[in-house]
Design a protein around this motif. Structure first.
Motif, PDB file in Angstrom:
ATOM      1  N   ASP A 180     -10.439  -4.364   6.611  1.00 59.06           N
ATOM      2  CA  ASP A 180     -10.581  -5.201   7.744  1.00 59.06           C
ATOM      3  C   ASP A 180      -9.880  -6.542   7.678  1.00 59.06           C
ATOM      4  N   GLY A 181      -8.804  -6.449   7.064  1.00 59.94           N
ATOM      5  CA  GLY A 181      -8.055  -7.800   6.634  1.00 59.94           C
ATOM      6  C   GLY A 181      -7.271  -8.099   8.098  1.00 59.94           C
ATOM      7  N   GLN A 182      -6.688  -9.347   8.010  1.00 59.75           N
ATOM      8  CA  GLN A 182      -6.058  -9.717   9.221  1.00 59.75           C
ATOM      9  C   GLN A 182      -4.509  -9.053   9.342  1.00 59.75           C
ATOM     10  N   ASN A 183      -3.832  -8.415   8.404  1.00 59.43           N
ATOM     11  CA  ASN A 183      -2.792  -7.623   8.304  1.00 59.43           C
ATOM     12  C   ASN A 183      -1.509  -8.795   8.813  1.00 59.43           C
ATOM     13  N   ILE A 184      -1.551  -9.876   8.030  1.00 58.64           N
ATOM     14  CA  ILE A 184      -0.369 -10.870   8.485  1.00 58.64           C
ATOM     15  C   ILE A 184       0.422 -10.805   7.325  1.00 58.64           C
ATOM     16  N   GLY A 224       1.937   0.938  -7.552  1.00 59.59           N
ATOM     17  CA  GLY A 224       1.103   2.358  -7.350  1.00 59.59           C
ATOM     18  C   GLY A 224       1.878   3.410  -6.699  1.00 59.59           C
ATOM     19  N   GLY A 225       2.901   2.715  -5.818  1.00 56.54           N
ATOM     20  CA  GLY A 225       3.802   4.010  -5.275  1.00 56.54           C
ATOM     21  C   GLY A 225       3.407   3.883  -3.519  1.00 56.54           C
ATOM     22  N   PHE A 226       3.764   2.612  -3.119  1.00 53.45           N
ATOM     23  CA  PHE A 226       3.463   2.835  -1.740  1.00 53.45           C
ATOM     24  C   PHE A 226       4.233   1.643  -0.962  1.00 53.45           C
ATOM     25  N   TRP A 227       5.256   1.772   0.023  1.00 55.22           N
ATOM     26  CA  TRP A 227       6.034   0.670   0.534  1.00 55.22           C
ATOM     27  C   TRP A 227       5.314   0.129   1.685  1.00 55.22           C
ATOM     28  N   HIS A 228       5.040  -0.956   1.674  1.00 55.61           N
ATOM     29  CA  HIS A 228       4.171  -1.703   2.814  1.00 55.61           C
ATOM     30  C   HIS A 228       5.285  -2.448   3.684  1.00 55.61           C
ATOM     31  N   TRP A 229       6.627  -2.800   3.260  1.00 55.41           N
ATOM     32  CA  TRP A 229       7.111  -3.689   4.162  1.00 55.41           C
ATOM     33  C   TRP A 229       8.463  -3.438   3.807  1.00 55.41           C
ATOM     34  N   TYR A 268       5.382  -4.864   8.878  1.00 57.39           N
ATOM     35  CA  TYR A 268       4.323  -4.762   7.818  1.00 57.39           C
ATOM     36  C   TYR A 268       2.856  -4.209   7.996  1.00 57.39           C
ATOM     37  N   LEU A 269       2.594  -3.458   6.862  1.00 58.38           N
ATOM     38  CA  LEU A 269       1.129  -2.868   6.657  1.00 58.38           C
ATOM     39  C   LEU A 269       0.515  -3.462   5.503  1.00 58.38           C
TER      40      LEU A 269
END
Length: 158
Positions: free
Chosen positions: A30-34, A58-63, A103-104
């Protein structure tokens, strides 16, 4: 060698630790995702564009944002949120690994620590790629067109 001439990336928002401001608001978080504020300097003179990426080791593209104009040296907080329209003119948000453009924020599993590498790429040219390209493919093209890279590491604990 004078380190003041190195291509560097900094962030006023990331003192080494991801905060609730950057944490995601999906997958149980439940972050602000900014997306964080970013600044860079001393790019090679031949730079024609920039790109920014954020990868969980760990293997995930966030942005991934790319084709950022060559005269741009910073992004405001939230620039990676596609609906905010804060990227400079001509820049594009690529798809992250959740297939969301832009962005995630991170959402580490309980009792774990994740390491995130945020990188700015100084590019030989703006890149041409399909709008629905995966983050991995975009990063492959970025690496093939990078003159230089500057990165910072941030951590998130759950």
């Amino acid at each position: 060698m004078d380190s003041s001439n190195y291509f560097t990336l900094t962030s006023a928002d990331l003192p080494g630790q991801i905060t609730d401001k950057q944490l995601g608001n999906a997958f149980g978080c439940d972050g602000q995702n900014i997306s964080p504020q970013l600044s860079w300097k001393n790019a090679p003179k031949e730079t024609k564009a920039f790109a920014v990426s954020m990868y969980d080791l760990g293997g995930f593209w966030h942005w991934i944002s790319y084709n950022i104009p060559k005269d741009c040296t910073d992004l405001d907080a939230g620039a990676g949120i596609a609906t905010e329209k804060k990227l400079p003119h001509g820049a594009k948000n690529g798809y992250n690994d959740a297939r969301i453009a832009g962005y995630l924020g991170p959402c580490p599993q309980p009792n774990s620590q994740h390491t995130y590498m945020i990188t700015v790429h100084a590019l030989k040219q703006a890149i041409e790629i399909e709008a629905d390209a995966s983050a991995a493919l975009i990063n492959f093209v970025l690496n093939a067109n990078s003159l230089a890279k500057a990165s910072l590491i941030a951590y998130a604990n759950a």
